[in-house]
Design a protein around this motif. Structure first.
Motif, PDB file in Angstrom:
ATOM      1  N   GLU A   1     -29.769  30.940 -68.899  1.00  0.00           N
ATOM      2  CA  GLU A   1     -29.256  29.582 -68.824  1.00  0.00           C
ATOM      3  C   GLU A   1     -29.739  28.922 -67.535  1.00  0.00           C
ATOM      4  OE1 GLU A   1     -25.024  30.059 -69.164  1.00  0.00           O
ATOM      5  OE2 GLU A   1     -25.138  30.725 -71.256  1.00  0.00           O
ATOM      6  N   PRO A   2     -30.849  28.179 -67.603  1.00  0.00           N
ATOM      7  CA  PRO A   2     -31.477  27.627 -66.402  1.00  0.00           C
ATOM      8  C   PRO A   2     -30.556  26.756 -65.550  1.00  0.00           C
ATOM      9  CG  PRO A   2     -33.035  27.585 -68.209  1.00  0.00           C
ATOM     10  CD  PRO A   2     -31.723  28.022 -68.790  1.00  0.00           C
ATOM     11  N   TRP A   3     -29.602  26.051 -66.147  1.00  0.00           N
ATOM     12  CA  TRP A   3     -28.730  25.179 -65.359  1.00  0.00           C
ATOM     13  C   TRP A   3     -27.990  25.954 -64.276  1.00  0.00           C
ATOM     14  CZ3 TRP A   3     -23.568  26.252 -65.014  1.00  0.00           C
ATOM     15  CH2 TRP A   3     -23.008  27.067 -66.007  1.00  0.00           C
ATOM     16  N   ARG A   4     -27.727  27.218 -64.495  1.00  0.00           N
ATOM     17  CA  ARG A   4     -27.038  28.032 -63.487  1.00  0.00           C
ATOM     18  C   ARG A   4     -27.872  28.119 -62.199  1.00  0.00           C
ATOM     19  NH1 ARG A   4     -22.973  31.785 -65.371  1.00  0.00           N
ATOM     20  NH2 ARG A   4     -22.509  31.407 -67.574  1.00  0.00           N
ATOM     21  N   ASN A   5     -29.187  28.205 -62.353  1.00  0.00           N
ATOM     22  CA  ASN A   5     -30.066  28.270 -61.193  1.00  0.00           C
ATOM     23  C   ASN A   5     -30.129  26.930 -60.471  1.00  0.00           C
ATOM     24  OD1 ASN A   5     -31.228  31.097 -61.648  1.00  0.00           O
ATOM     25  ND2 ASN A   5     -31.617  30.094 -63.610  1.00  0.00           N
ATOM     26  N   THR A   6     -30.127  25.843 -61.247  1.00  0.00           N
ATOM     27  CA  THR A   6     -30.086  24.516 -60.630  1.00  0.00           C
ATOM     28  C   THR A   6     -28.838  24.379 -59.769  1.00  0.00           C
ATOM     29  OG1 THR A   6     -31.143  23.657 -62.636  1.00  0.00           O
ATOM     30  CG2 THR A   6     -30.242  22.046 -61.092  1.00  0.00           C
ATOM     31  N   TYR A   7     -27.689  24.732 -60.328  1.00  0.00           N
ATOM     32  CA  TYR A   7     -26.434  24.606 -59.583  1.00  0.00           C
ATOM     33  C   TYR A   7     -26.445  25.488 -58.340  1.00  0.00           C
ATOM     34  CZ  TYR A   7     -21.567  25.025 -58.260  1.00  0.00           C
ATOM     35  OH  TYR A   7     -20.394  25.036 -57.539  1.00  0.00           O
ATOM     36  N   ALA A   8     -26.919  26.719 -58.474  1.00  0.00           N
ATOM     37  CA  ALA A   8     -26.930  27.632 -57.326  1.00  0.00           C
ATOM     38  C   ALA A   8     -27.820  27.096 -56.207  1.00  0.00           C
ATOM     39  CB  ALA A   8     -27.403  29.012 -57.766  1.00  0.00           C
ATOM     40  N   GLN A   9     -28.969  26.524 -56.562  1.00  0.00           N
ATOM     41  CA  GLN A   9     -29.859  25.955 -55.550  1.00  0.00           C
ATOM     42  C   GLN A   9     -29.189  24.764 -54.861  1.00  0.00           C
ATOM     43  OE1 GLN A   9     -33.547  26.199 -54.929  1.00  0.00           O
ATOM     44  NE2 GLN A   9     -33.896  28.045 -56.142  1.00  0.00           N
ATOM     45  N   LEU A  10     -28.620  23.865 -55.638  1.00  0.00           N
ATOM     46  CA  LEU A  10     -27.971  22.693 -55.049  1.00  0.00           C
ATOM     47  C   LEU A  10     -26.786  23.088 -54.180  1.00  0.00           C
ATOM     48  CD1 LEU A  10     -28.060  20.239 -58.106  1.00  0.00           C
ATOM     49  CD2 LEU A  10     -29.633  20.341 -56.150  1.00  0.00           C
ATOM     50  N   LEU A  11     -26.015  24.078 -54.620  1.00  0.00           N
ATOM     51  CA  LEU A  11     -24.867  24.543 -53.847  1.00  0.00           C
ATOM     52  C   LEU A  11     -25.308  25.150 -52.524  1.00  0.00           C
ATOM     53  CD1 LEU A  11     -21.764  25.015 -53.838  1.00  0.00           C
ATOM     54  CD2 LEU A  11     -22.236  27.263 -54.858  1.00  0.00           C
TER      55      LEU A  11
ATOM     56  N   LEU B   1     -17.868  29.250 -60.845  1.00  0.00           N
ATOM     57  CA  LEU B   1     -19.162  29.731 -60.365  1.00  0.00           C
ATOM     58  C   LEU B   1     -19.211  29.722 -58.840  1.00  0.00           C
ATOM     59  CD1 LEU B   1     -21.781  28.171 -62.817  1.00  0.00           C
ATOM     60  CD2 LEU B   1     -20.679  30.396 -62.913  1.00  0.00           C
ATOM     61  N   GLU B   2     -18.632  28.694 -58.225  1.00  0.00           N
ATOM     62  CA  GLU B   2     -18.624  28.624 -56.766  1.00  0.00           C
ATOM     63  C   GLU B   2     -17.844  29.801 -56.182  1.00  0.00           C
ATOM     64  OE1 GLU B   2     -17.599  25.466 -53.172  1.00  0.00           O
ATOM     65  OE2 GLU B   2     -17.362  24.872 -55.267  1.00  0.00           O
ATOM     66  N   THR B   3     -16.742  30.147 -56.831  1.00  0.00           N
ATOM     67  CA  THR B   3     -15.951  31.301 -56.377  1.00  0.00           C
ATOM     68  C   THR B   3     -16.748  32.595 -56.559  1.00  0.00           C
ATOM     69  OG1 THR B   3     -13.886  30.192 -56.941  1.00  0.00           O
ATOM     70  CG2 THR B   3     -13.810  32.586 -56.722  1.00  0.00           C
ATOM     71  N   MET B   4     -17.392  32.724 -57.682  1.00  0.00           N
ATOM     72  CA  MET B   4     -18.204  33.922 -57.938  1.00  0.00           C
ATOM     73  C   MET B   4     -19.281  34.080 -56.871  1.00  0.00           C
ATOM     74  SD  MET B   4     -18.703  33.613 -62.090  1.00  0.00           S
ATOM     75  CE  MET B   4     -20.011  34.843 -62.112  1.00  0.00           C
ATOM     76  N   ILE B   5     -19.951  32.965 -56.544  1.00  0.00           N
ATOM     77  CA  ILE B   5     -21.018  33.014 -55.544  1.00  0.00           C
ATOM     78  C   ILE B   5     -20.448  33.331 -54.171  1.00  0.00           C
ATOM     79  CG2 ILE B   5     -22.722  31.602 -54.342  1.00  0.00           C
ATOM     80  CD1 ILE B   5     -23.190  30.163 -57.042  1.00  0.00           C
ATOM     81  N   ALA B   6     -19.351  32.682 -53.829  1.00  0.00           N
ATOM     82  CA  ALA B   6     -18.747  32.889 -52.504  1.00  0.00           C
ATOM     83  C   ALA B   6     -18.304  34.332 -52.317  1.00  0.00           C
ATOM     84  CB  ALA B   6     -17.574  31.938 -52.314  1.00  0.00           C
ATOM     85  N   LYS B   7     -17.799  34.949 -53.393  1.00  0.00           N
ATOM     86  CA  LYS B   7     -17.285  36.318 -53.302  1.00  0.00           C
ATOM     87  C   LYS B   7     -18.303  37.361 -53.786  1.00  0.00           C
ATOM     88  CE  LYS B   7     -12.418  35.017 -53.751  1.00  0.00           C
ATOM     89  NZ  LYS B   7     -11.146  35.248 -54.483  1.00  0.00           N
ATOM     90  N   ASN B   8     -19.511  36.872 -54.096  1.00  0.00           N
ATOM     91  CA  ASN B   8     -20.584  37.753 -54.572  1.00  0.00           C
ATOM     92  C   ASN B   8     -20.138  38.574 -55.790  1.00  0.00           C
ATOM     93  OD1 ASN B   8     -23.186  38.789 -54.594  1.00  0.00           O
ATOM     94  ND2 ASN B   8     -22.712  40.445 -53.158  1.00  0.00           N
ATOM     95  N   LEU B   9     -19.498  37.889 -56.732  1.00  0.00           N
ATOM     96  CA  LEU B   9     -19.051  38.527 -57.964  1.00  0.00           C
ATOM     97  C   LEU B   9     -20.092  38.283 -59.055  1.00  0.00           C
ATOM     98  CD1 LEU B   9     -15.301  37.391 -57.922  1.00  0.00           C
ATOM     99  CD2 LEU B   9     -16.220  39.627 -57.263  1.00  0.00           C
ATOM    100  N   ASN B  10     -20.806  39.303 -59.432  1.00  0.00           N
ATOM    101  CA  ASN B  10     -21.855  39.183 -60.445  1.00  0.00           C
ATOM    102  C   ASN B  10     -22.764  37.997 -60.165  1.00  0.00           C
ATOM    103  OD1 ASN B  10     -23.251  39.969 -62.766  1.00  0.00           O
ATOM    104  ND2 ASN B  10     -22.018  38.680 -64.122  1.00  0.00           N
ATOM    105  N   SER B  11     -23.067  37.797 -58.897  1.00  0.00           N
ATOM    106  CA  SER B  11     -23.944  36.691 -58.487  1.00  0.00           C
ATOM    107  C   SER B  11     -24.876  37.181 -57.382  1.00  0.00           C
ATOM    108  CB  SER B  11     -23.118  35.495 -58.011  1.00  0.00           C
ATOM    109  OG  SER B  11     -22.275  35.026 -59.030  1.00  0.00           O
ATOM    110  N   PRO B  12     -25.734  38.129 -57.696  1.00  0.00           N
ATOM    111  CA  PRO B  12     -26.578  38.705 -56.646  1.00  0.00           C
ATOM    112  C   PRO B  12     -27.561  37.682 -56.112  1.00  0.00           C
ATOM    113  CG  PRO B  12     -27.325  39.411 -58.806  1.00  0.00           C
ATOM    114  CD  PRO B  12     -26.026  38.695 -59.022  1.00  0.00           C
ATOM    115  N   PRO B  13     -27.803  37.678 -54.809  1.00  0.00           N
ATOM    116  CA  PRO B  13     -28.834  36.784 -54.266  1.00  0.00           C
ATOM    117  C   PRO B  13     -30.222  37.276 -54.655  1.00  0.00           C
ATOM    118  CG  PRO B  13     -27.967  38.205 -52.538  1.00  0.00           C
ATOM    119  CD  PRO B  13     -27.152  38.482 -53.765  1.00  0.00           C
ATOM    120  N   GLY B  14     -31.117  36.352 -54.894  1.00  0.00           N
ATOM    121  CA  GLY B  14     -32.486  36.719 -55.257  1.00  0.00           C
ATOM    122  C   GLY B  14     -33.484  35.694 -54.754  1.00  0.00           C
ATOM    123  N   THR B  15     -34.694  36.157 -54.479  1.00  0.00           N
ATOM    124  CA  THR B  15     -35.760  35.272 -53.990  1.00  0.00           C
ATOM    125  C   THR B  15     -36.722  34.891 -55.117  1.00  0.00           C
ATOM    126  OG1 THR B  15     -37.126  37.172 -53.359  1.00  0.00           O
ATOM    127  CG2 THR B  15     -35.626  36.292 -51.686  1.00  0.00           C
TER     128      THR B  15
END
Length: 771
Positions: A556-566, A595-609
């Motif tokens: 789901e590409p929109w998830r990447n858009t949101y993560a970049q903007l956040l 999603l913001e909570t997941m990213i903040a707490k690193n819940l199934n949201s691994p960082p990647g380059t």
């Protein structure tokens, strides 16, 4: 009388090499003998020094079409000749060292045979000779004799036997030699198993395709599904029944002139289409149009030419190309067995065109694309596998290594005696049937090459099924396990293909792909490395961005858009400033607080380059497959297609990127690019123009960072690899700019730059570390 012992290594068995030697010996008035053995071909020749020298000079110049000469070693013979003639004698098998030829497209002589009403093979769909026909697809074990292939069930008639035993005949020792009297039979049946009353199944199938029916065709390495590519209703039915709703279909055309009605063809693309490997070639669509469902939304068409007599006869009187897509339900392996096809394909196909020669080894069609002036393999299978790569200097002493490959687009690799044998394309191992094929194929190759691994190379990612099976094999084979970093393997594969010696200085590399596990346990994919075969250093990378939902972010590409903007902005402010943008409206309907909570707490949201996710994020922002992709790379491909028409007229956004230092690494940030894109969208700038500017910005950032790293390290050789570089605009843009700076650029051509080439890199890294 002077004599010479001549040892020939390479692809020299089952390809008409010994008859060629027999002919040459006669032309040069030599006596002696030639035979196959476990090392290749051995020649003992006697004659005058002048005739012997001329004979040896001609060997590399007179190779049969399917042969490949790797080495030719000559020694003087002291013993006297045993005969006053030159003979082909029985094979002497002392080990298994000889490469096996790949399946080859029908040669011109066999095409002439099936077109000649006076020839006994007129319209016979299984015609072949030593210059063409099945090889890997029918072999069960070595040596490559008829009894070890699926042709063992067909005893040769007296006429075929005479050809088989006559060194002057081009069918001498052609293991698949046959004719209508003694060879495989073809028949047509409907989806209920009933055979229509027809004297010529091919002619009847030809008529059914004209009428809009879908035919399942048993080919060389598997079943295909065929229909008239100009019949929109037939193509749409095929999509619905196959459940392949958007991914482009492959096409087969009668000849290059027919292809030229629908696509642009240059000299190299034409040559690739006519090559003995007969790959699918991706071509720029231009001219007449086919059914819209053939390649929806794509600016390319994937064409191949007939590569068996069956295909040649089927297409010879058709006025338009046919769709020829893999015979399977979407995401499953293509069928190879008649019973399997009856079970799985009768809900898709209206008729089945079957024969009784077994397909032993499944082989997909290979795929190529012209990029930066070179034909590049994107999928390496039929026609190329299992041809071996002679490794660069320094690898001669490496032991036996089995490299397990990646999770997606898998192939594996055997390294033995200074050569690398990369398997045919296996596929995505997450599918249970593909995984079964994978294990069987490894067993087959081990048998074909008399191979027992001393080391087993695996990807660093512990959850790859290839890695897990590698761990199992390391125990059962009592082999040393060698973990290899994903992007280092991409780099090393490129070095090996280009013949860079083992002990050469390191090169710089940009390796852009979807995901690969780094040495630090993080997910990498936008990497700048300095490395050789043994070691590498990470110098720079894309800004790490969270992947909310893990694998869901790949779908789901929109998830990447949101993560970049956040990461780069205050999203609430952006939503106010750019409220009217479609992407902002789409995001407003998503569970962003979760999603913001997941990213903040690193819940199934691994960082990647990941550069692949970078493309997904910008594609979604431009409204390209924002909600969901149906196959890997779909959004990125759509962004390249969108950018292409205006690419030559555009340039990079100013201040689109910046570099910061973090833990001794350069980190590439894209905040400026996001602001520029959002501003252009708000101003109503043509999205084609925005997509072109995006590509230029990535090219500019990549080149400028590589030039700076080159200045810092003093290294002028640069490798480009990873699946993202299948983007033609990106590869050509980066390559040509680097060359203007005087840099030497290497990129994969004979092996895929995607994960299909990864096993080659794994193998040479494991080898280098063992020497």
């Amino acid at each position: 009388m002077p004599g010479r012992a001549i040892r020939v290594r390479g692809v020299v068995q089952g390809v008409g090499f010994r008859p060629t030697i027999w002919h040459l010996a006669g032309q040069h008035r030599l006596t002696g003998e030639v035979w196959n053995d476990g090392l290749g071909v051995m020649i003992r020749a006697y004659g005058s020094d002048e005739d012997l020298a001329a004979f040896i000079r001609q060997i590399p110049l007179q190779l049969p079409p399917l042969a490949r000469l790797d080495s030719l070693e000559v020694q003087t013979l002291d013993e006297l000749p045993q005969s006053d003639e030159f003979r082909i004698v029985a094979s002497r098998h002392n080990g298994v060292e000889t490469p096996i030829a790949a399946d080859a497209a029908t040669c011109p002589d066999c095409v002439a045979d099936i077109a000649d009403p006076g020839n006994r093979r007129y319209r016979y769909p299984f015609t072949n000779c030593t210059h063409c026909g099945p090889r890997l697809s029918i072999i069960r074990r070595v040596p490559y004799d008829r009894r070890h292939t699926s042709m063992t069930e067909f005893a040769m008639c007296s006429q075929c036997r005479q050809e088989y035993e006559d060194p002057a005949d081009r069918r001498f020792h052609a293991q698949a030699n046959c004719c209508p009297d003694c060879g495989p039979k073809l028949w047509l049946e409907d989806s209920r198993g009933q055979q229509p009353d027809c004297a010529d199944p091919l002619a009847h199938a030809h008529g059914l395709i004209r009428q809009g029916y879908i035919i399942a065709i048993k080919g060389l390495g598997g079943f295909h599904l065929a229909c008239n590519a100009a019949d929109a209703a037939a193509v749409n039915r095929l999509r619905e029944r196959k459940r392949r709703y958007v991914k482009p279909f492959a096409l087969m055309a009668r000849d290059a002139a027919m292809i030229a009605r629908y696509a642009i063809l240059d000299e190299k693309e034409t040559s690739a289409l006519h090559d003995k490997a007969a790959p699918i070639v991706l071509l720029a669509a231009l001219g007449e149009t086919l059914a819209p469902g053939v390649a929806p939304g794509d600016d390319k068409l994937g064409f191949m030419l007939p590569y068996t007599p069956l295909h040649t006869l089927l297409l010879q009187d058709l006025d338009s190309p046919i769709v020829l897509t893999s015979g399977n339900i979407s995401d499953e392996p293509q069928c190879t067995d008649n019973g399997e096809a009856r079970k799985k394909l009768t809900d898709i196909a209206d008729y089945l065109l079957l024969h009784d020669r077994a397909i032993v080894n499944r082989l997909d069609d290979s795929v190529m694309r012209l990029m930066d002036g070179q034909m590049c393999l994107l999928r390496r299978a039929r026609g190329y596998s299992p041809e071996a790569l002679v490794l660069p200097p320094g690898f001669e002493l490496a032991g036996n290594i089995l490299a397990m490959g990646a999770e997606l687009k898998n192939s594996f690799c055997l390294l033995k005696n200074g050569q690398a044998i990369v398997s045919h394309h296996i596929g995505d191992l997450e599918n249970a049937a593909v995984q079964h094929d994978y294990r069987n194929a490894i067993d087959l190759y081990k048998n074909l090459y008399g191979f027992k691994p001393e080391r087993i190379a695996v990807d660093h990612h512990p959850n790859y099924l290839s890695t897990q099976y590698g761990h199992t094999l390391a125990v059962t084979e009592t082999a040393v396990l060698v973990p290899v970093q994903h992007h280092h393997a991409h780099l090393a594969a490129c070095l090996a293909e280009h013949g860079i010696p083992l002990n050469a200085p390191p090169v710089l590399a940009a390796v852009f792909d979807g995901l690969g596990m780094g040495d630090d346990g993080e997910l990498w994919g936008g990497e700048f490395l300095l490395g050789d075969y043994r070691n590498y250093t990470r110098l720079a990378h894309f800004q790490p961005i969270s992947l909310p939902g893990g694998t869901q972010a790949m779908r789901e590409p929109w998830r990447n858009t949101y993560a970049q903007l956040l990461h780069y902005f205050d999203v609430k402010t952006l939503q106010q400033d750019y409220a009217d943008l479609n992407i902002m409206r789409l995001l407003a309907g998503k569970p962003l607080p979760m999603l913001e909570t997941m990213i903040a707490k690193n819940l199934n949201s691994p960082p990647g380059t990941s550069c692949g996710r970078w493309f997904d994020a910008f594609a979604a922002a431009l409204g390209l497959h924002s909600e969901q992709v149906h196959y890997e790379g779909q959004a990125a491909i759509a962004l390249e297609i969108l950018a292409t028409p205006l690419f030559a007229n555009e340039q990079a956004y100013p201040q689109a990127w910046s570099v910061a230092r973090c833990q001794d690494l350069s980190v590439l940030s894209w905040q400026g690019l996001w602001l520029a894109v959002l501003t252009d969208l708000k101003r109503g700038v043509d999205k084609t123009r925005i997509a072109a500017r995006l590509h230029h910005s990535l090219i500019d950032a990549t080149v400028r960072l590589l030039i700076e790293l080159s200045r810092q390290t003093g290294v002028d050789n640069i490798a480009l690899s990873g699946g993202v570089f299948q983007n033609k605009l990106l590869l050509e843009g980066v390559t040509q700019q680097l060359q203007r700076y005087g840099k030497t650029v290497l990129s994969p051509q004979r092996y895929p730059m995607n994960d299909g080439g990864l096993a080659l890199g794994q193998a040479v890294i494991a080898a280098a570390r063992s020497i």
